[in-house]
Write an enzyme that holds these catalytic residues in place. Sequence first.
Site, PDB file in Angstrom:
ATOM      1  N   SER A  25      -7.576  14.272  48.564  1.00  7.95           N
ATOM      2  CA  SER A  25      -6.460  15.086  48.048  1.00  7.95           C
ATOM      3  C   SER A  25      -5.410  15.295  49.134  1.00  7.95           C
ATOM      4  O   SER A  25      -4.545  16.149  49.002  1.00  7.95           O
ATOM      5  CB  SER A  25      -6.979  16.443  47.567  1.00  7.95           C
ATOM      6  N   ASN A 112     -14.959  24.887  48.283  1.00  8.34           N
ATOM      7  CA  ASN A 112     -14.613  25.340  46.925  1.00  8.34           C
ATOM      8  C   ASN A 112     -13.872  26.676  46.933  1.00  8.34           C
ATOM      9  O   ASN A 112     -12.854  26.840  46.258  1.00  8.34           O
ATOM     10  CB  ASN A 112     -15.873  25.455  46.064  1.00  8.34           C
ATOM     11  N   THR A 157      25.224  29.679  14.159  1.00 11.80           N
ATOM     12  CA  THR A 157      23.844  29.561  13.699  1.00 11.80           C
ATOM     13  C   THR A 157      23.789  28.196  13.023  1.00 11.80           C
ATOM     14  O   THR A 157      24.796  27.752  12.454  1.00 11.80           O
ATOM     15  CB  THR A 157      23.450  30.667  12.688  1.00 11.80           C
ATOM     16  N   HIS A 158      22.682  27.546  13.109  1.00 11.81           N
ATOM     17  CA  HIS A 158      22.547  26.166  12.584  1.00 11.81           C
ATOM     18  C   HIS A 158      23.627  25.253  13.159  1.00 11.81           C
ATOM     19  O   HIS A 158      24.049  24.295  12.519  1.00 11.81           O
ATOM     20  CB  HIS A 158      22.611  26.138  11.054  1.00 11.81           C
ATOM     21  N   SER A 279      31.151   6.729  35.425  1.00 13.07           N
ATOM     22  CA  SER A 279      30.511   5.508  34.967  1.00 13.07           C
ATOM     23  C   SER A 279      30.881   4.368  35.899  1.00 13.07           C
ATOM     24  O   SER A 279      31.954   4.369  36.502  1.00 13.07           O
ATOM     25  CB  SER A 279      31.000   5.215  33.543  1.00 13.07           C
ATOM     26  N   ASN A 287      30.600  12.656  33.553  1.00 10.96           N
ATOM     27  CA  ASN A 287      29.362  12.942  32.821  1.00 10.96           C
ATOM     28  C   ASN A 287      28.603  14.137  33.419  1.00 10.96           C
ATOM     29  O   ASN A 287      28.502  14.247  34.636  1.00 10.96           O
ATOM     30  CB  ASN A 287      28.448  11.718  32.846  1.00 10.96           C
ATOM     31  N   TYR A 319     -17.514  24.774  40.055  1.00  7.70           N
ATOM     32  CA  TYR A 319     -16.549  23.847  40.643  1.00  7.70           C
ATOM     33  C   TYR A 319     -16.880  22.428  40.206  1.00  7.70           C
ATOM     34  O   TYR A 319     -18.030  22.016  40.195  1.00  7.70           O
ATOM     35  CB  TYR A 319     -16.557  23.925  42.180  1.00  7.70           C
ATOM     36  N   GLN A 324      -9.502  19.134  41.701  1.00  7.78           N
ATOM     37  CA  GLN A 324      -8.611  18.594  42.728  1.00  7.78           C
ATOM     38  C   GLN A 324      -7.387  17.921  42.105  1.00  7.78           C
ATOM     39  O   GLN A 324      -6.304  17.956  42.670  1.00  7.78           O
ATOM     40  CB  GLN A 324      -9.399  17.594  43.589  1.00  7.78           C
TER      41      GLN A 324
HETATM   42  N1  ARG Z   1     -10.148  18.775  47.940  1.00  6.79           N
HETATM   43  C1  ARG Z   1     -10.922  19.623  47.105  1.00  6.79           C
HETATM   44  C2  ARG Z   1     -10.043  20.210  45.998  1.00  6.79           C
HETATM   45  O1  ARG Z   1      -8.882  20.122  46.076  1.00  6.79           O
HETATM   46  C3  ARG Z   1     -11.493  20.723  47.925  1.00  6.79           C
HETATM   47  C4  ARG Z   1     -12.854  21.185  47.440  1.00  6.79           C
HETATM   48  C5  ARG Z   1     -13.823  20.105  47.633  1.00  6.79           C
HETATM   49  N2  ARG Z   1     -15.142  20.470  47.220  1.00  6.79           N
HETATM   50  C6  ARG Z   1     -16.115  19.609  47.054  1.00  6.79           C
HETATM   51  N3  ARG Z   1     -17.210  20.076  46.662  1.00  6.79           N
HETATM   52  N4  ARG Z   1     -15.956  18.324  47.256  1.00  6.79           N
HETATM   53  O2  ARG Z   1     -10.543  20.737  45.036  1.00  6.79           O
END
Ligand code: ARG
Length: 493
Positions: A25, A112, A157-158, A279, A287, A319, A324
């Site tokens: 992530s 988490n 209206t409309h 344009s 525009n 979780y 993610q």
């Molecule tokens: N990168 C993870 C997220 O955004 C963080 C938590 C990861 N937890 C795990 N059990 N792999 O949710």
Amino acid sequence: MRTDVVRLGRLYGERTGEMMRFLSSMRSDRCIADADVLVDIAHVLMLERQRIIGTDIAKQLLPALLELNSGGVPEEVFDDRFEDVHAGIESFLIEAVGPDVGGRMHMGRSRNDEVATCIRIKLREDLLKQMAALLKVREVLIALAEAHRESVMPGFTHMQHAQPTTLSHHLLAYEQQFSRDFDRLRDAYVRVNLCPLGAAAFASTGYPIDREYTSKLLGFEGLVVNTMDAVATRDFALETLAALSILMANVSRLCEELVIWSTSFVKFVSLDDAFCSTSSIMPQKKNPDTAEIMRAKTGSVFGAYTGALMTVKGLPMSYNRDLQELTPNIWRGMRDAKESLRLLIDMLSSATFDTDRMKEEAGKGFSTATELADTLVRDYGLPFRTAHNIVGRSVQKGSLTLESLEESAKDLDLGISLTGKGLTEDQITAALDVANSVGLRKATGGPAPFATKIAIADCKKQLDKDSALIDERLARISKAKEDVLADARRLVA
Ligand code: ARG
């Protein structure tokens, strides 16, 4: 720096770069990196205070974290072979202060609860910025409404000419929508600003942690109490995205009007050149692209909201890694809404309204016919429906003169003679007068200059209150941040 410190005990087998990038992530974690450092600092302070780690350990961890806070998180932490920024920062610390010290930071917590805390810290800041931008939009609308209390225009209206109104009234309607958008974000903030830290994976921890203490250090107003809920829920993000979606729907409606108003059919507004493009082939074109892009960004924000909803809808407790994939939707929705609002402020304040054109249109399409029917009711005691029928029939004939009204009454077999009752051409002319019709509509919230004056004063009062609330919230979180850093420095010294 090793990128596998988290997995190396349990799992064998090399991962390809493609695999690691797919799972990481990191790209969207950039925006929570600073929040993560603060969370680490608060966590270490708590571990030390609860004697879960020794003061000597805290004294080695905290300088490295304070350095990350003041100098910024170095680029090497954002290597996308790390699963996320939490693993990146932990690995960096292990490298910096050695495994015996660095390896103790993650006691009694999980990524988490860590990630949920980071998201909430970043999101509350974004919410306050968004609310501040909304205040500015409202401020511009109120200033314009104040300048155009006497500017009559057709109301629709409309999308048909309906009754005359004032530009002030029209703009104040938008101001009220944005004011409710502000309220929705204000309310969402209350549920965003709660602390999940200490939930660990979901079942909390056997260490004697103090959740209330870390929550306070990080400037939260309270805990997400149930530790399973704390890591599993993203409802605070859904709520924010829902509020942003409604806000953008309002932005989009305003933009749609600006687009229509700037056509040569309508010509009620001229947007500043800076917000328009031309344009590549038609040299005459101007525009309203900025308004169009905002209208389209609205779709992207709805998409972010729907994407987030779809991610959570099938998830069992607690979780799941799917969460993610929800997070980037939050930042995307926020960014699009924030950029749109910022530009909307200047696009509105630099627009020129053609009040002559508006006035020219205000009385078209028999837009004051209601007032004429009301005159027949007021002055001659006709039931409203009868008056409505007579005037309607007269419009069908193509004019609202004494003669045609009289004929209409005859057509409808009402046995009523309006001339017999004393109706005059002068009365008709007065009833059909646009300024007169608008001026009479001075009930609370109406378009008459008398009513808009009161409405504007109310809007300003509310604006001041809302602005004070933002200042207060900003002060609280920045004070908390200063305090937690000061506590860390004190412990180190
Ligand atoms: N990168 C993870 C997220 O955004 C963080 C938590 C990861 N937890 C795990 N059990 N792999 O949710």
